[in-house]
Design a protein around this motif. Structure first.
Motif, PDB file in Angstrom:
ATOM      1  N   PRO A   1       0.831  -1.214   0.000  1.00  0.00           N
ATOM      2  CA  PRO A   1       0.000   0.000   0.000  1.00  0.00           C
ATOM      3  C   PRO A   1       0.864   1.262   0.000  1.00  0.00           C
ATOM      4  N   GLN A   2       0.422   2.276  -0.701  1.00  0.00           N
ATOM      5  CA  GLN A   2       1.204   3.493  -0.883  1.00  0.00           C
ATOM      6  C   GLN A   2       1.568   4.155   0.441  1.00  0.00           C
ATOM      7  N   HIS A   3       0.646   4.086   1.424  1.00  0.00           N
ATOM      8  CA  HIS A   3       0.910   4.753   2.699  1.00  0.00           C
ATOM      9  C   HIS A   3       1.889   3.978   3.577  1.00  0.00           C
ATOM     10  N   LEU A   4       2.285   2.778   3.120  1.00  0.00           N
ATOM     11  CA  LEU A   4       3.204   1.956   3.907  1.00  0.00           C
ATOM     12  C   LEU A   4       4.543   1.783   3.197  1.00  0.00           C
ATOM     13  N   LYS A   5       4.991   2.822   2.543  1.00  0.00           N
ATOM     14  CA  LYS A   5       6.271   2.758   1.859  1.00  0.00           C
ATOM     15  C   LYS A   5       7.380   2.490   2.883  1.00  0.00           C
ATOM     16  N   PRO A   6       8.121   1.386   2.716  1.00  0.00           N
ATOM     17  CA  PRO A   6       9.138   1.039   3.723  1.00  0.00           C
ATOM     18  C   PRO A   6      10.312   2.014   3.733  1.00  0.00           C
ATOM     19  N   GLU A   7      10.919   2.113   4.895  1.00  0.00           N
ATOM     20  CA  GLU A   7      12.178   2.846   5.002  1.00  0.00           C
ATOM     21  C   GLU A   7      13.299   1.856   4.737  1.00  0.00           C
ATOM     22  N   THR A   8      14.153   2.168   3.785  1.00  0.00           N
ATOM     23  CA  THR A   8      15.239   1.261   3.412  1.00  0.00           C
ATOM     24  C   THR A   8      16.365   1.319   4.431  1.00  0.00           C
ATOM     25  N   ILE A   9      16.748   0.143   4.935  1.00  0.00           N
ATOM     26  CA  ILE A   9      17.870   0.067   5.867  1.00  0.00           C
ATOM     27  C   ILE A   9      18.766  -1.102   5.457  1.00  0.00           C
ATOM     28  N   SER A  10      19.967  -1.118   5.962  1.00  0.00           N
ATOM     29  CA  SER A  10      20.907  -2.195   5.654  1.00  0.00           C
ATOM     30  C   SER A  10      20.710  -3.366   6.610  1.00  0.00           C
ATOM     31  N   LEU A  11      21.290  -4.506   6.255  1.00  0.00           N
ATOM     32  CA  LEU A  11      21.230  -5.666   7.151  1.00  0.00           C
ATOM     33  C   LEU A  11      21.927  -5.365   8.480  1.00  0.00           C
ATOM     34  N   LYS A  12      22.989  -4.579   8.432  1.00  0.00           N
ATOM     35  CA  LYS A  12      23.702  -4.225   9.661  1.00  0.00           C
ATOM     36  C   LYS A  12      22.809  -3.401  10.583  1.00  0.00           C
ATOM     37  N   GLU A  13      22.013  -2.501   9.989  1.00  0.00           N
ATOM     38  CA  GLU A  13      21.058  -1.723  10.782  1.00  0.00           C
ATOM     39  C   GLU A  13      19.946  -2.626  11.311  1.00  0.00           C
TER      40      GLU A  13
END
Length: 250
Positions: free
Chosen positions: A60-72
């Protein structure tokens, strides 16, 4: 990139006192996260690796994920082996079911302490179409990350309540039966299945508390095979057998 403040808050949700404070909990793994997205609870934020986001372009458009690294992800995950996705979910405030109007089976759990057991019980309830679980106040928190992980998404569909079981059971109308799983009850296969009632399961170590025994209308037992020397069944396994027997047999 996650800020130190974000990491601190997300890690705090590993602990029950902060889940209560913020009224939020964590869900990790693709199955869990997608089930919560599709379910009735409010998903606040999704954190995911770039590869996971590429594989799931139809969120869903309102749930656009925040991109993070595997380390994060390792810094905020409660798992030994972090997944590629983690979601922050709003803790629901389910209204306690009115015991006088129940028209289906519900589970009542007395002092279940093991997170894996509770998670498996919630998943089992979902499988057998049992939508309400009443837990004693001493039962492990259903929003503990280990419980959430073990439910494999079923927590999105099953309502889990915490209450004083003695007080709640004391309001039961005479037409409704409480079936208590004990070691020396009637063979569960021979008990009449009324299509509704309360299935009471005790703790892993001590069974059903003495204070709850007076409420049991029919003590039921799962018979062991001839020659078995096992002392008892795991609470989650016993719950699965009880749910199957009452829901699927007559």
């Amino acid at each position: 990139m996650l800020s130190k403040a974000q990491i601190k808050i997300l890690r705090s949700l590993h602990l029950n006192k902060y889940r209560r404070k913020y009224r939020q909990f964590l869900a990790e793994g693709t199955v869990n996260v997608l089930d919560f997205i599709a379910g009735p609870l409010s998903v606040i934020q999704i954190y995911a690796t770039e590869s996971w986001i590429e594989k799931h372009p139809d969120l869903p458009q309102h749930l656009k994920p925040e991109t993070i690294s595997l380390k994060e992800m390792e810094k905020i995950s409660a798992l030994k082996n972090p997944s590629d996705v983690l979601a922050v979910i709003e803790k629901p405030e389910h209204q306690l079911p009115d015991i006088s109007t129940l028209e289906d089976y519900v589970l009542a759990l007395d002092n279940i302490k093991d997170p894996g057991n509770l998670g498996t019980i919630i998943r089992t309830a979902d499988w057998f179409g049992i939508k309400e679980i009443l837990c004693s106040d001493e039962t492990v928190d259903a929003y503990n990350p280990k419980v959430v992980q073990a439910t494999m998404g079923s927590l999105a569909r099953v309502r889990v309540h915490y209450t004083n079981l003695s007080s709640w059971l004391s309001k039961k109308p005479s037409r409704l039966k409480i079936f208590g799983a004990v070691l020396n009850g009637q063979d569960i296969r021979k008990v009449k299945k009324p299509g509704k009632g309360i299935l009471l399961i005790g703790s892993e170590a001590h069974g059903i508390s003495d204070s709850l025994f007076p409420f049991i209308d029919e003590p039921v037992s799962i018979p062991a095979a001839t020659g078995s020397q096992a002392e008892s069944l795991n609470a989650a396994v016993a719950t699965g057998i009880v749910c199957y027997t009452f829901r699927m047999t007559s």
